[in-house]
Design a protein around this motif. Sequence first.
Motif, PDB file in Angstrom:
ATOM      1  N   ARG A 139     -29.815   4.593  33.230  1.00 54.64           N
ATOM      2  CA  ARG A 139     -28.972   5.759  32.918  1.00 54.64           C
ATOM      3  C   ARG A 139     -29.571   7.034  33.502  1.00 54.64           C
ATOM      4  O   ARG A 139     -28.886   7.838  34.118  1.00 54.64           O
ATOM      5  CB  ARG A 139     -28.810   5.890  31.395  1.00 54.64           C
ATOM      6  N   GLY A 165     -28.162   8.453  36.978  1.00 52.84           N
ATOM      7  CA  GLY A 165     -27.558   9.752  36.705  1.00 52.84           C
ATOM      8  C   GLY A 165     -28.211  10.877  37.471  1.00 52.84           C
ATOM      9  O   GLY A 165     -27.871  12.046  37.303  1.00 52.84           O
ATOM     10  N   ASP A 166     -29.190  10.527  38.317  1.00 50.85           N
ATOM     11  CA  ASP A 166     -29.911  11.481  39.177  1.00 50.85           C
ATOM     12  C   ASP A 166     -30.710  12.507  38.383  1.00 50.85           C
ATOM     13  O   ASP A 166     -30.831  13.661  38.770  1.00 50.85           O
ATOM     14  CB  ASP A 166     -28.942  12.170  40.152  1.00 50.85           C
ATOM     15  N   ALA A 209     -28.758   6.666  42.839  1.00 48.98           N
ATOM     16  CA  ALA A 209     -27.908   7.553  42.043  1.00 48.98           C
ATOM     17  C   ALA A 209     -26.476   7.045  42.147  1.00 48.98           C
ATOM     18  O   ALA A 209     -25.973   6.794  43.242  1.00 48.98           O
ATOM     19  CB  ALA A 209     -28.015   8.986  42.555  1.00 48.98           C
ATOM     20  N   GLU A 231     -22.966   7.507  39.527  1.00 48.68           N
ATOM     21  CA  GLU A 231     -22.453   7.983  38.242  1.00 48.68           C
ATOM     22  C   GLU A 231     -21.813   6.868  37.422  1.00 48.68           C
ATOM     23  O   GLU A 231     -21.972   6.819  36.206  1.00 48.68           O
ATOM     24  CB  GLU A 231     -21.465   9.145  38.444  1.00 48.68           C
ATOM     25  N   ALA A 250     -24.570   4.875  35.953  1.00 46.74           N
ATOM     26  CA  ALA A 250     -25.213   5.674  34.897  1.00 46.74           C
ATOM     27  C   ALA A 250     -24.384   5.639  33.613  1.00 46.74           C
ATOM     28  O   ALA A 250     -24.946   5.495  32.519  1.00 46.74           O
ATOM     29  CB  ALA A 250     -25.405   7.113  35.368  1.00 46.74           C
ATOM     30  N   GLU A 251     -23.081   5.755  33.729  1.00 50.95           N
ATOM     31  CA  GLU A 251     -22.214   5.734  32.543  1.00 50.95           C
ATOM     32  C   GLU A 251     -22.210   4.363  31.876  1.00 50.95           C
ATOM     33  O   GLU A 251     -22.201   4.263  30.651  1.00 50.95           O
ATOM     34  CB  GLU A 251     -20.794   6.174  32.904  1.00 50.95           C
ATOM     35  N   LYS A 272     -25.468   4.072  30.106  1.00 50.75           N
ATOM     36  CA  LYS A 272     -25.424   4.935  28.919  1.00 50.75           C
ATOM     37  C   LYS A 272     -24.698   4.230  27.779  1.00 50.75           C
ATOM     38  O   LYS A 272     -25.152   4.259  26.623  1.00 50.75           O
ATOM     39  CB  LYS A 272     -24.734   6.253  29.258  1.00 50.75           C
TER      40      LYS A 272
END
Length: 184
Positions: free
Chosen positions: A109, A113-114, A131, A133, A136-137, A140
Amino acid sequence: MSDRMRSYRGPAKALHWIVALLVVSTIPAGLVMVQDGIGRGLQDALFIYHKHVGVLILILVLVRLAYRLANPPPPLPDSVPPLQQRVAVATHWLLYAALLVMALSGYVRVVAGDFPIEFLDRLGVPPLVPANEALAETAKSIHAITRFALIPLVLMHIGAALFHAVVLKDGVFASMWPGRGASS
């Protein structure tokens, strides 16, 4: 085997208690850091603490698993019924799995998410995932959902340990308590 349990070896005890203290500290940090109105300074400090300790937990759990596979734990006393022994074994493996999922999803995450993991950046450790998104989501969501398994597992583990220590007094708790002699 007698009704008294042999003790875990020193490295197993050290890894257990270090991970336990780190996990017990990251749960409230993780729950508080996402609350609104706590102040940006405190929130930032909690995020930094949570992600750095999460990486440390990941490393220590991997070391602990490797150690456990090379050094199996002592058997439970004969006084522990077979069903309870199976539940204890299952709970331990579920705890390991939940800890690994939490730590890995947290890492993914943050990196996907960078966001930085400052101490890894300072050590020159490159990100292990790009990276992204969407990734990452997803991580998360996995991280958030896994807490609903991890927190009850931790509470069950603590409850069982206290039951062995206070009620049964069968040596199970003492076998993992620091300072007791090595396994015979």
